[in-house]
Design a protein around this motif. Sequence first.
Motif, mmCIF file in Angstrom:
data_model
loop_
_atom_site.group_PDB
_atom_site.id
_atom_site.type_symbol
_atom_site.label_atom_id
_atom_site.label_comp_id
_atom_site.label_asym_id
_atom_site.label_seq_id
_atom_site.Cartn_x
_atom_site.Cartn_y
_atom_site.Cartn_z
ATOM 1 N N LEU A 114 -4.191 -44.479 -46.063
ATOM 2 C CA LEU A 114 -5.503 -44.824 -45.504
ATOM 3 C C LEU A 114 -6.596 -43.869 -45.961
ATOM 4 O O LEU A 114 -6.385 -42.668 -46.074
ATOM 5 N N SER A 115 -7.787 -44.437 -46.163
ATOM 6 C CA SER A 115 -9.009 -43.651 -46.315
ATOM 7 C C SER A 115 -9.536 -43.290 -44.929
ATOM 8 O O SER A 115 -9.031 -43.777 -43.921
ATOM 9 N N ALA A 116 -10.581 -42.499 -44.920
ATOM 10 C CA ALA A 116 -11.327 -42.267 -43.680
ATOM 11 C C ALA A 116 -12.144 -43.513 -43.360
ATOM 12 O O ALA A 116 -12.464 -44.289 -44.269
ATOM 13 N N MET A 117 -12.507 -43.720 -42.080
ATOM 14 C CA MET A 117 -13.419 -44.814 -41.728
ATOM 15 C C MET A 117 -14.684 -44.673 -42.569
ATOM 16 O O MET A 117 -15.152 -43.559 -42.811
ATOM 17 N N THR A 120 -17.503 -41.737 -42.689
ATOM 18 C CA THR A 120 -17.064 -40.468 -42.098
ATOM 19 C C THR A 120 -17.080 -39.318 -43.104
ATOM 20 O O THR A 120 -17.573 -38.225 -42.799
ATOM 21 N N THR A 121 -16.570 -39.559 -44.322
ATOM 22 C CA THR A 121 -16.537 -38.454 -45.298
ATOM 23 C C THR A 121 -17.965 -37.984 -45.593
ATOM 24 O O THR A 121 -18.221 -36.778 -45.654
ATOM 25 N N ASN A 122 -18.888 -38.939 -45.715
ATOM 26 C CA ASN A 122 -20.291 -38.549 -45.924
ATOM 27 C C ASN A 122 -20.813 -37.717 -44.755
ATOM 28 O O ASN A 122 -21.492 -36.713 -44.952
ATOM 29 N N GLY A 168 -11.547 -36.634 -41.907
ATOM 30 C CA GLY A 168 -11.761 -38.087 -41.855
ATOM 31 C C GLY A 168 -10.458 -38.859 -41.950
ATOM 32 O O GLY A 168 -10.177 -39.763 -41.156
ATOM 33 N N GLU A 169 -9.632 -38.513 -42.930
ATOM 34 C CA GLU A 169 -8.355 -39.211 -43.122
ATOM 35 C C GLU A 169 -7.379 -38.853 -42.006
ATOM 36 O O GLU A 169 -6.536 -39.660 -41.618
ATOM 37 N N LYS A 170 -7.496 -37.633 -41.457
ATOM 38 C CA LYS A 170 -6.603 -37.258 -40.345
ATOM 39 C C LYS A 170 -6.903 -38.149 -39.149
ATOM 40 O O LYS A 170 -5.994 -38.645 -38.473
ATOM 41 N N GLN A 188 -10.827 -35.440 -54.826
ATOM 42 C CA GLN A 188 -12.215 -35.808 -55.164
ATOM 43 C C GLN A 188 -12.607 -37.113 -54.477
ATOM 44 O O GLN A 188 -11.779 -37.874 -54.056
ATOM 45 N N ARG A 189 -13.930 -37.323 -54.429
ATOM 46 C CA ARG A 189 -14.467 -38.506 -53.744
ATOM 47 C C ARG A 189 -13.805 -39.780 -54.270
ATOM 48 O O ARG A 189 -13.619 -39.942 -55.470
ATOM 49 N N GLY A 190 -13.476 -40.659 -53.343
ATOM 50 C CA GLY A 190 -12.826 -41.911 -53.745
ATOM 51 C C GLY A 190 -11.355 -41.718 -54.105
ATOM 52 O O GLY A 190 -10.705 -42.628 -54.618
HETATM 53 N N1 ASP Z 1 -12.628 -40.612 -47.820
HETATM 54 C C1 ASP Z 1 -12.746 -40.175 -49.182
HETATM 55 C C2 ASP Z 1 -14.104 -40.551 -49.731
HETATM 56 O O1 ASP Z 1 -14.899 -41.166 -49.029
HETATM 57 C C3 ASP Z 1 -11.651 -40.684 -50.049
HETATM 58 C C4 ASP Z 1 -11.581 -42.182 -50.187
HETATM 59 O O2 ASP Z 1 -12.031 -42.902 -49.306
HETATM 60 O O3 ASP Z 1 -11.033 -42.654 -51.191
HETATM 61 O O4 ASP Z 1 -14.400 -40.219 -50.841
#
Ligand code: ASP
Length: 436
Positions: free
Chosen positions: A34-37, A40-42, A118-120, A194-196
């Motif tokens: 899973l990614s973060a919602m 959230t990361t932003n 975020g991912e936690k 890294q992002r994404g």
């Molecule tokens: N949460 C991280 C981001 O926004 C990783 C991802 O979603 O892939 O970059």
Amino acid sequence: MKVIKFGGTSVGSAQRMKNMVDIVVREGKVMVVLSAMSGTTNSLISITDKLKNNLDEEALSCIGELEKKYTATVDELLPSSDSRAKGLVVVDEIMGKLRGYAGTNIKVKQEKEIVAFGEKLSTRLVNLYMRERGLDVILLDAAEFMRIKEDGEPDTEYIKKHITDKLDSNPSHMIYLTQGFICRNHIGEIDNLQRGGSDYTASLIGSAINADEIQIWTDIDGMHNNDPRFVEGTAPVHELHFEEAAELAYFGAKILHPTCVQPAKSANIPVRLLNTMQPDAPGTVIYNTKPDHKIKAIAAKDNITAIKIKSSRMLLAYGFLRKVFEIFEKHHTAIDMITTSEVGVSVTIDNEDNIDPIINELSQYGAVTVDRDMVIICVVGDLEWQNRGFEAKVVDALRNVPVRMISYGGSNYNISLLVKKEDKIRSLQLLSEHLF
Ligand code: ASP
Ligand code: MG
């Protein structure tokens, strides 16, 4: 076993999380990443920025907003009061840790710890929800098996050994749930891909456990044959070769992170791009397809700068290109496109951080010209050179657009053209009209 990854929008609300679990249960034994919602990361990055600049009050108010959002998500997601209480403990614990950073010295290490929250959060809440639905789930901490080396590249041997050990010691579950993005670095600190990077996690895990398939779930029905934001009537491409997908991901198709293709490709594991809003749509499958001599898709990469070095001395000289490339290497600047003639070379870059020293050093080898605000248009497909006609079609489609560079032959899968920013949308549209 399949590895299935859900992006930020697919876990973006309590309802989306529920829909996502409906998809998971159809698949049998799975590893879920899973990614973060979404958002959230932003938010976490903006909180670290505020903390770094000693804007603690503002940071605390952002943490308050985040806490509200997660409390509401817990309320909506978890039906029983018992699991709601557990959900609130999770939110409390993580918000408490976040607040604990206020007034402390925030360095890179702390930043990485903060963005990992975020991912936690998403995985711990989904874990509670899955348990409430009576599913046989185990939450695995990605920080215990995802690792990068000193150069930032994934430590694939370490990952393979540690994830295999984890699965071997917990063999009997139906759902293995873990965080995308999060890892540890070579000295064991919390880090990230890294992002994404959640796509990358899924692909690395998939190849480490030799998965049957890697599924990337987002909110679009596969990789489209052109950018739907600028071109009407685009359609998903049902099958892509790994190389075609890599070119498209790198040159602008936002649906898949470019790094994700390599591990799946080397382990020869199909990657399927699917849509949580339309779970039964076929999406796009990426694998070692057979040659079909077709043009598949068009993508664009913005903010490109072209640099031309024209030297009369290049005539019959050897070593000129090496000298040119060494300058870019020295200044850690990657080159995307290259075209050459007997007297000069043009290259493109997408990072201008070191452009001044680069131009300065290039000038000793010839006259340097720079064109900014350019766009690479990338046409992707099975373009093996013995096939006839597609270069002609591509160039013909852009007959009324000024083209600064054309590059073909570097791979069997792409033709790249460099145009002005203001000609981007028209170029994408013309290519769709002429090629599909
Ligand atoms: N949460 C991280 C981001 O926004 C990783 C991802 O979603 O892939 O970059
Ligand atoms: Mg993503």
